[in-house]
Design a protein around this motif. Structure first.
Motif: not given
Length: 275
Positions: A145-150
């Motif tokens: 859910a935090a949608d961390l970037p690559e």
């Protein structure tokens, strides 16, 4: 004579039927016992988690720790109001051994700081799933859910190299509460590249952890930075949300400094849990 023979045959037949019923019920009973035994050994209860209670979050942070995160506390001249600011506000919960949290909001001459600390103890109600496994699944959902970037190609691996060293320096240095995080000098003197400060997973905190860093607003409005650090230790998930909103339009809170403070707090809470 014939009548006597008939009676004797009937008695023999009844005796045979009774013997058969007795034998059948006995063998049936042993079969049921065997099935019950097999069912009992086939389903083994999963291991419970390490923790069966939670710390009290409002009391888990020392005054010096809160001073570093909320610089405005020291600026409160009224002693009673200052003590109330240290106490924080406990979040409403129906079971403090399952979920407990605390919030602080303190204004200073430069900014308004918000701090939220949340403890969640995960319990699995499926005998085939351990508390740890259930907590791991919930933490994975939280991280997604935090949608961390690559990770960028120019950045080092999570918490390695110069980034880890700098974060450690921030954590081990004296509390930076006396220096507002929104001062321009903080950004100018930063030794960490922006790519190393991007949202990322952390390898040196609990069983698994991640950090998120988000700035809301635009250059023409007041901008707020929110740093989130979440980690899991066995069946307990800890979430820290640390936000700062400067009073001056165009000033952006310093990422390195806020991340260092939030990670320092996370390390202290991990020590409180003993994990």
């Amino acid at each position: 004579m014939q009548r006597k023979a008939y009676v004797s045959g009937t008695a023999a037949l009844l005796a045979a039927l009774l013997a058969g019923c007795t034998s059948g019920s006995g063998s049936g009973g042993s079969t049921d016992d065997a099935n019950r035994g097999q069912a009992g050994t086939a389903t083994a209860a999963a291991q419970p988690g390490k923790y069966d209670t939670l710390p009290e979050p409002c009391g888990a942070l020392s005054h010096s720790t809160l001073d570093s995160l909320l610089p405005g506390i020291k600026q409160i001249t009224d002693e009673e109001q200052r003590e109330k600011a240290y106490e924080g506000d406990a979040t409403v919960t129906f079971d403090t051994d399952r979920k407990a949290g605390c919030r602080w909001k303190v204004e200073s001459t430069d900014a308004t700081d918000h701090l939220f600390v949340d403890f969640e103890r995960v319990v699995s109600y499926d005998n085939s799933v351990s508390d740890d496994a259930q907590a791991q699944e919930l933490f994975a959902e939280k991280q997604t859910a935090a949608d961390l970037p690559e990770p960028s190609a120019s950045a080092s691996s999570p918490d390695s190299g110069s980034n880890a060293a700098s974060a450690a320096d921030v954590s081990s240095s004296p509390d930076p509460g006396s220096s507002p995080s929104s001062t321009p000098s903080s950004s100018a003197s930063s030794s960490i590249t922006p790519s190393a400060l991007q949202p990322r997973t952390l390898s040196d905190l609990g069983d698994e952890a991640f950090l998120n860093d988000v700035v809301s607003g635009s250059g023409s409005t007041v901008q707020q930075r929110t740093v989130t650090v979440a980690f899991r230790t066995s069946n307990v998930i800890v979430t820290i949300e640390y936000a700062e909103q400067p009073v001056t339009v165009g000033v952006v809170p310093d990422s390195e400094e806020m991340q260092g403070r939030a990670r320092n707090l996370a390390s202290k809470l991990a020590d409180v849990l003993g994990g």
